[in-house]
Design a protein around this motif. Structure first.
Motif, short mmCIF file in Angstrom:
data_model
loop_
_atom_site.label_atom_id
_atom_site.label_comp_id
_atom_site.label_asym_id
_atom_site.label_seq_id
_atom_site.Cartn_x
_atom_site.Cartn_y
_atom_site.Cartn_z
N PRO A 138 0.83 -1.38 0.04
CA PRO A 138 0.01 -0.06 -0.19
C PRO A 138 0.79 1.29 -0.04
N ARG A 139 0.47 2.28 -0.55
CA ARG A 139 1.06 3.62 -0.55
C ARG A 139 0.98 4.38 0.54
N LEU B 7 -1.17 -9.31 7.23
CA LEU B 7 -0.63 -10.02 8.44
C LEU B 7 0.37 -8.73 8.70
N VAL B 8 1.31 -8.63 7.78
CA VAL B 8 2.44 -7.77 8.02
C VAL B 8 1.94 -6.46 8.15
N ARG B 9 0.90 -6.05 7.38
CA ARG B 9 0.35 -4.59 7.50
C ARG B 9 -0.22 -4.25 9.21
N GLU B 10 -0.90 -5.49 9.58
CA GLU B 10 -1.42 -5.53 10.93
C GLU B 10 -0.16 -5.14 11.94
N ILE B 11 0.81 -6.03 11.82
CA ILE B 11 1.96 -6.00 12.73
C ILE B 11 2.67 -4.53 12.74
N TYR B 12 2.66 -4.03 11.62
CA TYR B 12 3.20 -2.59 11.42
C TYR B 12 2.24 -1.75 12.17
N GLU B 13 1.03 -1.82 11.94
CA GLU B 13 0.20 -0.94 12.83
C GLU B 13 0.35 -0.94 14.29
#
Length: 166
Positions: free
Chosen positions: A98-99, A143-149
């Motif tokens: 995502p941007r 999943l990686v996006r959620e972890i970054y959040e």
């Protein structure tokens, strides 16, 4: 950032033209099952030829189709187009991300951590179900996006601190 050659095709019709050069017109005819004149029409700049002498190339149609799927298909449509985009990106050793940067969507660190579990569970389910690799990889990105959040909150000054030291 990826650098393109100055003469790399930058439009769908130019990519089609380049593909004819690289794969030959006979090779393209085998792939698309179209006659040569139709393929050459796909490879013409639509702004520089009289009406009817250029045709909308298949890649341009795919982009229009994908935009419609995103617009009308909601989150499932976005996921479907993201998976197809990742297939193209994978051909050249790239990935789709995502941007906009990850931003916490919960009010405290416990809730943000708990928010990581459903995508992890779904990833494990997909693996257990022998889902297609493209679907598994898309879930891994989710999943990686959620972890970054969960992990980026302390670096963002305008949000409450979710993670505390020691």
């Amino acid at each position: 950032m990826i650098k393109l050659d100055a003469d790399a095709p930058a439009t769908t019709w130019a990519f089609f033209q380049y593909s004819i050069e690289v794969l030959t017109i006979a090779g393209m005819a085998r792939i698309h099952r179209k006659d040569h004149s139709t393929l050459y029409k796909y490879a013409r700049d639509p702004e520089r030829v009289p009406d009817g002498e250029a045709r909308q190339d298949p890649l341009r149609r795919l982009l229009i189709q994908s935009a419609d799927v995103v617009a009308m298909g909601g989150s499932r449509g976005e996921a479907a187009v993201r998976i197809v985009a990742a297939m193209f990106a994978d051909l050249v050793g790239c990935d789709v991300t995502p941007r906009e940067p990850a931003c916490p969507d919960k009010h405290d660190v416990v809730s943000e951590c708990l928010d990581d579990y459903p995508p992890l569970v779904r990833l494990h389910e997909l693996i257990h179900e022998h889902a297609p690799n493209a679907v598994v990889r898309d879930q891994m990105r989710t999943l990686v996006r959620e972890i970054y959040e969960t992990g980026v909150a302390p670096a963002k000054p305008d949000t409450p601190q979710l993670l505390t030291s020691g």
